[in-house]
Design a protein around this motif. Structure first.
Motif, PDB file in Angstrom:
ATOM      1  N   ALA A 108       0.980  -1.122   0.143  1.00 29.97           N
ATOM      2  CA  ALA A 108       0.020   0.059   0.012  1.00 29.97           C
ATOM      3  C   ALA A 108       0.825   1.252   0.052  1.00 29.97           C
ATOM      4  O   ALA A 108       0.772   2.077  -0.763  1.00 29.97           O
ATOM      5  N   LEU A 109       2.054   1.293   0.797  1.00 26.58           N
ATOM      6  CA  LEU A 109       3.132   2.288   0.754  1.00 26.58           C
ATOM      7  C   LEU A 109       3.515   2.428  -0.567  1.00 26.58           C
ATOM      8  O   LEU A 109       3.513   3.715  -1.084  1.00 26.58           O
ATOM      9  N   ALA A 110       3.989   1.465  -1.215  1.00 23.61           N
ATOM     10  CA  ALA A 110       4.455   1.352  -2.598  1.00 23.61           C
ATOM     11  C   ALA A 110       3.468   2.148  -3.424  1.00 23.61           C
ATOM     12  O   ALA A 110       4.014   3.135  -4.565  1.00 23.61           O
ATOM     13  N   ARG A 111       2.099   1.748  -3.526  1.00 22.77           N
ATOM     14  CA  ARG A 111       1.195   2.283  -4.321  1.00 22.77           C
ATOM     15  C   ARG A 111       1.174   3.809  -4.169  1.00 22.77           C
ATOM     16  O   ARG A 111       1.207   4.643  -5.033  1.00 22.77           O
ATOM     17  N   GLU A 112       1.104   4.358  -3.044  1.00 17.82           N
ATOM     18  CA  GLU A 112       0.985   5.727  -2.537  1.00 17.82           C
ATOM     19  C   GLU A 112       2.238   6.369  -3.071  1.00 17.82           C
ATOM     20  O   GLU A 112       2.151   7.676  -3.380  1.00 17.82           O
ATOM     21  N   LEU A 113       3.542   5.773  -2.929  1.00 13.31           N
ATOM     22  CA  LEU A 113       4.563   6.460  -3.342  1.00 13.31           C
ATOM     23  C   LEU A 113       4.617   6.600  -5.013  1.00 13.31           C
ATOM     24  O   LEU A 113       4.965   7.692  -5.269  1.00 13.31           O
ATOM     25  N   MET A 114       4.139   5.617  -5.501  1.00  9.56           N
ATOM     26  CA  MET A 114       4.013   5.660  -7.167  1.00  9.56           C
ATOM     27  C   MET A 114       3.040   6.909  -7.432  1.00  9.56           C
ATOM     28  O   MET A 114       3.354   7.477  -8.477  1.00  9.56           O
ATOM     29  N   ARG A 115       1.990   6.594  -6.847  1.00  9.65           N
ATOM     30  CA  ARG A 115       0.913   7.805  -7.207  1.00  9.65           C
ATOM     31  C   ARG A 115       1.361   9.202  -7.070  1.00  9.65           C
ATOM     32  O   ARG A 115       1.129  10.131  -7.872  1.00  9.65           O
ATOM     33  N   VAL A 123       1.926   6.100 -19.641  1.00  5.61           N
ATOM     34  CA  VAL A 123       2.009   7.034 -18.382  1.00  5.61           C
ATOM     35  C   VAL A 123       0.791   7.997 -18.616  1.00  5.61           C
ATOM     36  O   VAL A 123       1.109   9.359 -18.044  1.00  5.61           O
ATOM     37  N   SER A 124      -0.091   7.987 -19.223  1.00  5.39           N
ATOM     38  CA  SER A 124      -1.223   9.030 -19.512  1.00  5.39           C
ATOM     39  C   SER A 124      -2.108   8.987 -18.294  1.00  5.39           C
ATOM     40  O   SER A 124      -3.012  10.148 -18.187  1.00  5.39           O
ATOM     41  N   GLU A 125      -2.117   7.952 -17.458  1.00  5.99           N
ATOM     42  CA  GLU A 125      -2.948   8.133 -16.339  1.00  5.99           C
ATOM     43  C   GLU A 125      -2.234   7.786 -15.090  1.00  5.99           C
ATOM     44  O   GLU A 125      -1.106   7.283 -15.008  1.00  5.99           O
ATOM     45  N   ARG A 126      -2.530   8.319 -13.743  1.00  4.09           N
ATOM     46  CA  ARG A 126      -1.916   8.326 -12.732  1.00  4.09           C
ATOM     47  C   ARG A 126      -1.762   6.930 -12.081  1.00  4.09           C
ATOM     48  O   ARG A 126      -0.786   6.647 -11.372  1.00  4.09           O
ATOM     49  N   SER A 127      -2.558   5.990 -12.351  1.00  6.36           N
ATOM     50  CA  SER A 127      -2.483   4.545 -11.774  1.00  6.36           C
ATOM     51  C   SER A 127      -1.594   3.882 -12.622  1.00  6.36           C
ATOM     52  O   SER A 127      -1.378   2.587 -12.272  1.00  6.36           O
ATOM     53  N   THR A 128      -1.080   4.183 -13.668  1.00  3.59           N
ATOM     54  CA  THR A 128      -0.365   3.377 -14.686  1.00  3.59           C
ATOM     55  C   THR A 128       0.982   2.946 -13.911  1.00  3.59           C
ATOM     56  O   THR A 128       1.333   1.793 -14.312  1.00  3.59           O
ATOM     57  N   LEU A 129       1.504   3.680 -13.241  1.00  5.24           N
ATOM     58  CA  LEU A 129       2.821   3.291 -12.695  1.00  5.24           C
ATOM     59  C   LEU A 129       2.537   2.100 -11.862  1.00  5.24           C
ATOM     60  O   LEU A 129       3.477   0.991 -11.881  1.00  5.24           O
ATOM     61  N   GLU A 130       1.764   2.142 -11.053  1.00  3.31           N
ATOM     62  CA  GLU A 130       1.627   1.072  -9.912  1.00  3.31           C
ATOM     63  C   GLU A 130       1.176  -0.270 -10.509  1.00  3.31           C
ATOM     64  O   GLU A 130       1.387  -1.188 -10.046  1.00  3.31           O
ATOM     65  N   GLU A 131       0.240  -0.117 -11.588  1.00  3.88           N
ATOM     66  CA  GLU A 131      -0.284  -1.256 -12.437  1.00  3.88           C
ATOM     67  C   GLU A 131       0.785  -1.965 -13.108  1.00  3.88           C
ATOM     68  O   GLU A 131       0.446  -3.020 -13.769  1.00  3.88           O
ATOM     69  N   HIS A 132       2.079  -1.169 -13.248  1.00  2.00           N
ATOM     70  CA  HIS A 132       3.004  -1.990 -14.106  1.00  2.00           C
ATOM     71  C   HIS A 132       3.525  -2.988 -13.361  1.00  2.00           C
ATOM     72  O   HIS A 132       4.355  -2.615 -12.329  1.00  2.00           O
ATOM     73  N   GLU A 133       3.542  -4.345 -13.402  1.00  2.00           N
ATOM     74  CA  GLU A 133       3.957  -5.203 -12.359  1.00  2.00           C
ATOM     75  C   GLU A 133       5.407  -5.188 -11.946  1.00  2.00           C
ATOM     76  O   GLU A 133       5.816  -5.186 -10.930  1.00  2.00           O
ATOM     77  N   PRO A 134       6.436  -4.954 -13.010  1.00  2.36           N
ATOM     78  CA  PRO A 134       7.676  -5.041 -12.880  1.00  2.36           C
ATOM     79  C   PRO A 134       8.093  -3.807 -11.860  1.00  2.36           C
ATOM     80  O   PRO A 134       8.888  -4.297 -11.029  1.00  2.36           O
ATOM     81  N   LEU A 135       7.626  -2.855 -12.451  1.00  2.00           N
ATOM     82  CA  LEU A 135       7.868  -1.413 -11.785  1.00  2.00           C
ATOM     83  C   LEU A 135       7.588  -1.512 -10.146  1.00  2.00           C
ATOM     84  O   LEU A 135       8.182  -1.237  -9.159  1.00  2.00           O
TER      85      LEU A 135
END
Length: 327
Positions: free
Chosen positions: A20-27, A54-66
């Motif tokens: 959850a912390l990682a998701r918040e960091l990436m957002r 990267v057009s959407e805010r959630s795309t970074l956290e949804e990229h599994e390897p990253l």
């Protein structure tokens, strides 16, 4: 990123989910990039991690390897373990940087110095451009009229009940009326879009006028306002985006625009020089004033007592006489 890491670290409970912390960091990182004109950083991440969009805010956290890489970096620093708390924040920021495959570099100072009097004129110009349009009740009327045009006619009855409960700025609800949820959602969206459109319109005019003031002092500095900060987003666009996030009042929007243009167009304002007064025992001086003495040179009044002043000169502090101020 240090500020982002600090905010998330302070609100996090010990032992809570690191994912959850990682998701918040990436957002939060995405928000930092978009609000700082760092769209090139996002584009570089996308290029290095195809087919990331990267057009959407959630795309970074949804990229599994990253996402996995960031989580692993956080797990490695043992946030809940021993060690000084003040060391955890930079470690957390470094986890994000490493997990996203970034490298921090120091950019050369490319700021353009401009006189403080230019800044004062920019502030006055922007404030004057905003004053009428963001005044009460005109601001509320503009927001409501625009929002009404954006709402489907089927919701107009509910919309009228909603706007009747808006404050005099057209920003906050004083009382929640009983309307269908669908109508409330549509009205909220329309009101938000109308507020942002108002800031974009009047803020754009304010920036145009400020740009003209800056151009008289330095054409290159003025040109930067509409040149990309890193890739596509310009100081103008990012400044307006930031202005939409502040409390909707002319003074707040003006301050936000001036600060954003200063930062993003890389302008360094020189502080206005204090006037220098020739020393005379028959004059009255105040603490902080600069004086020019025929023997000691230029100095600043640092203290005073009745008819005496202490003045700091390059060669030391000397006590001089003056006419004490009237009480």
């Amino acid at each position: 990123m240090q500020e982002l890491a600090s905010r998330l670290f302070e609100k996090r409970k010990s032992g809570s989910d690191l994912k959850a912390l990682a998701r918040e960091l990436m957002r939060g990182f995405y928000d930092v990039c978009t609000s700082s004109g760092l769209d090139r950083v996002l584009a570089d991440i996308a290029t290095a991690n195809p087919p990331l969009d990267v057009s959407e805010r959630s795309t970074l956290e949804e990229h599994e390897p990253l996402f996995t890489a960031v989580v692993q970096q956080i797990e490695a620093i043992n946030l809940d373990g021993g060690g000084p708390r003040n060391a955890k924040v930079p470690q957390l920021a470094n986890c994000l940087v490493a997990g996203l495959g970034l490298a921090l570099v120091d950019e050369p100072d490319k700021r353009i110095p401009l006189d403080g009097t230019v800044r004062a004129e920019v502030v006055r110009t922007i404030a004057a451009a905003l004053e009428t349009e963001l005044a009460i009740p005109k601001m509320r009327e503009s927001i409501v009229d625009d929002a009404r045009r954006r709402v489907d006619e089927v919701h107009h009855s509910a919309f009228n009940k909603i706007v009747a409960q808006l404050d005099d700025r057209g920003v906050k609800m004083l009382k929640q009326p009983k309307v269908p949820l669908e109508a409330q959602t549509a009205a909220d969206r329309a009101l938000l879009d109308a507020r942002n459109a108002l800031i974009a319109r009047v803020g754009g005019v304010a920036i145009d006028r400020a740009k003209a003031v800056i151009a008289k002092a330095n054409a290159d500095a003025a040109a930067r306002i509409d040149l990309p900060v890193t890739l596509r987003a310009t100081p103008r666009e990012v400044a307006l985006l930031r202005a939409c996030q502040v409390h909707l009042a002319a003074s707040n929007v003006a301050t936000s625009l001036v600060d954003s243009l200063t930062e993003l167009a890389r302008i360094a304002w020189r502080l206005p020089e204090k006037p220098v007064h020739p020393y005379s025992a028959s004059k009255t001086f105040a603490i902080g004033e600069l004086i020019e003495h025929p023997k000691f040179g230029r100095g600043e009044v640092v203290s005073m007592l009745a008819g005496r002043i202490d003045v700091q000169f390059p060669e030391g502090k000397f006590t001089l006489v003056h006419v004490p101020p009237r009480r």
